[in-house]
Design a protein around this motif. Structure first.
Motif, PDB file in Angstrom:
ATOM      1  N   PHE A  18      94.766  -8.455  -2.376  1.00  9.73           N
ATOM      2  CA  PHE A  18      96.052  -7.901  -2.791  1.00  9.73           C
ATOM      3  C   PHE A  18      96.938  -9.019  -3.324  1.00  9.73           C
ATOM      4  O   PHE A  18      97.081 -10.054  -2.703  1.00  9.73           O
ATOM      5  CB  PHE A  18      96.752  -7.216  -1.620  1.00  9.73           C
ATOM      6  CG  PHE A  18      95.940  -6.095  -1.031  1.00  9.73           C
ATOM      7  CD1 PHE A  18      96.024  -4.818  -1.551  1.00  9.73           C
ATOM      8  CD2 PHE A  18      95.086  -6.326   0.013  1.00  9.73           C
ATOM      9  CE1 PHE A  18      95.272  -3.788  -1.022  1.00  9.73           C
ATOM     10  CE2 PHE A  18      94.325  -5.307   0.543  1.00  9.73           C
ATOM     11  CZ  PHE A  18      94.415  -4.034   0.026  1.00  9.73           C
ATOM     12  N   ILE A  70      93.413  -2.492  -7.345  1.00  7.73           N
ATOM     13  CA  ILE A  70      92.761  -3.013  -6.140  1.00  7.73           C
ATOM     14  C   ILE A  70      91.265  -3.186  -6.388  1.00  7.73           C
ATOM     15  O   ILE A  70      90.660  -4.190  -6.005  1.00  7.73           O
ATOM     16  CB  ILE A  70      93.002  -2.068  -4.947  1.00  7.73           C
ATOM     17  CG1 ILE A  70      94.478  -2.083  -4.554  1.00  7.73           C
ATOM     18  CG2 ILE A  70      92.142  -2.485  -3.751  1.00  7.73           C
ATOM     19  CD1 ILE A  70      94.840  -1.107  -3.455  1.00  7.73           C
ATOM     20  N   ILE A 113      88.658   2.659  -1.639  1.00  8.77           N
ATOM     21  CA  ILE A 113      90.030   2.202  -1.358  1.00  8.77           C
ATOM     22  C   ILE A 113      90.677   3.236  -0.445  1.00  8.77           C
ATOM     23  O   ILE A 113      90.980   4.348  -0.892  1.00  8.77           O
ATOM     24  CB  ILE A 113      90.866   2.029  -2.642  1.00  8.77           C
ATOM     25  CG1 ILE A 113      90.251   0.964  -3.549  1.00  8.77           C
ATOM     26  CG2 ILE A 113      92.290   1.605  -2.281  1.00  8.77           C
ATOM     27  CD1 ILE A 113      89.442   1.530  -4.668  1.00  8.77           C
TER      28      ILE A 113
END
Length: 370
Positions: free
Chosen positions: A299, A271, A323
């Motif tokens: 994503f 990510i 994150i």
């Protein structure tokens, strides 16, 4: 005429796959049907059947017993966990144990099994051992299912080179009537039903000869209960354990934590890379810089399902990338491993760099490119 017919087939008869593989496949099919958790192989010899069965996901306990310790020791290394088993632990637990001893003796380590296999075993037993065998297996061990295979002597004239017995260590070889008579009597004495089948089909036109290997599948009629056991249960071990392997399992907190931490870091790193890549695109285009808003575009299908909740979006603050754990928890594998968000937080505590409030994984990118 029939003699000539037999002589002709004795020169050409072969089995595909080989007969021993057909016997093992028969057991494997039985395992897939009944899903036993604990399986013991009596007369396990070179452990090939145990090796095949260790891949059956329903089995949690495998045990082998043989009178020859050297036969087991030669191949027992094949039952040890491989590096991959530690890198990707299974969800099930699996323990494999090998014992040196005789099937004519009782040992408490052989109690509690769901399935007991005796593949090409009984014909190797001395008369005194064969007499004790039914009481040990059906009376003492009393598993739900017993599988016994043995050569069918009626098939021997069709096999090249067989004069009396198929193997010099065989003490006897029964025809179909002899095996079925013995099996039915054992089943009657110990409250089992038995069905007869086999592997290794006879040539066309000689079906009356029967299978090359005859098999009896015994199923216990009544559930085993402590009060109904009539056979003395010895408390002292008589077998010698020669091998034991405990496979890594996600049921073990240590391996579960390693798997979760590894997965969390993997997802977070991916990510972060997507986020940084998107950030750099906007940094290189001043006219679009103010338009930058981290979003679900970060994503990819590779990473998992998309997240639309704004509170779960990753973001960059100075040299740090955040994150949210809620985002990571939404990924199917992490969710499956942990079960609850609280469990995720507990497993990664102290193992993964987190924000001050513990709500997000944090990466500092300041020195990454130096």
């Amino acid at each position: 005429m029939e003699k000539n017919f037999q002589e002709e087939f004795a020169r050409v008869i072969t089995f595909t796959p080989p007969l021993y593989k057909q016997r093992y496949q028969f057991v494997k099919d039985l395992v897939e049907k009944y899903k036993p958790k604990k399986v013991a192989d009596l007369g396990c010899a070179d452990c090939r059947l145990l090796w095949m069965l260790k891949f059956c996901s329903c089995i949690e306990v495998l045990a082998g017993l043989d009178i020859s310790a050297s036969a087991m020791k030669e191949k027992m290394h094949t039952l040890s966990p491989l590096p991959f088993d530690y890198l990707q632990p299974s969800e099930r637990s699996l323990t494999v144990t090998l014992h040196h001893g005789s099937v004519a003796h009782k040992d408490p380590c052989m109690l509690g099994f769901d399935l007991v296999t005796c593949i090409e075993l009984i014909e190797h037993l001395e008369e005194s051992e064969l007499e004790k065998f039914p009481e040990v297996v059906f009376g003492f061990m009393a598993p739900s299912i017993v599988v016994i295979s043995t050569p069918n002597s009626q098939f021997n004239p069709l096999l090249p080179g067989v004069v009396l017995h198929r193997h010099p260590d065989h003490k006897f070889e029964w025809d179909q009537a002899q095996f079925q008579s013995w099996a039915l009597e054992a089943a009657r004495c110990y409250d089992y039903s038995v069905e007869f089948t086999g592997v290794g089909h006879p040539p066309k036109g000689m079906e009356n000869v029967g299978f090359c290997t005859q098999i009896g599948v015994f199923v216990r009629k009544y559930p085993q209960t402590g009060g109904s056991v009539q056979y003395e249960k010895p408390t002292e071990a008589v077998y010698k354990t020669v091998f034991k392997a405990v496979y890594p399992s996600l049921k073990d907190e240590k391996y579960l934590q390693n798997a979760v931490v590894s997965e969390v870091i993997f997802i977070a790193q991916n990510i972060k890379q997507h986020l940084m890549s998107k950030h750099e695109e906007y940094d290189d285009d001043p006219e679009r810089k103010d338009e930058f808003q981290p979003s679900v575009d970060c994503f990819s299908d590779y990473l998992g399902k998309l997240v639309f909740d704004k509170t779960m979006e990753p973001f960059i603050s100075g040299s740090e990338v955040y994150i949210p754990l809620a985002t990571i928890f939404s990924f199917p594998k992490v969710n499956q491993l942990c079960g609850t968000f609280e469990k995720l937080c507990k497993l990664i505590a102290g193992k993964v760099p987190l924000s001050s409030d513990g709500s997000a994984v944090v990466f500092n990118t300041e020195h990454e490119n130096e």
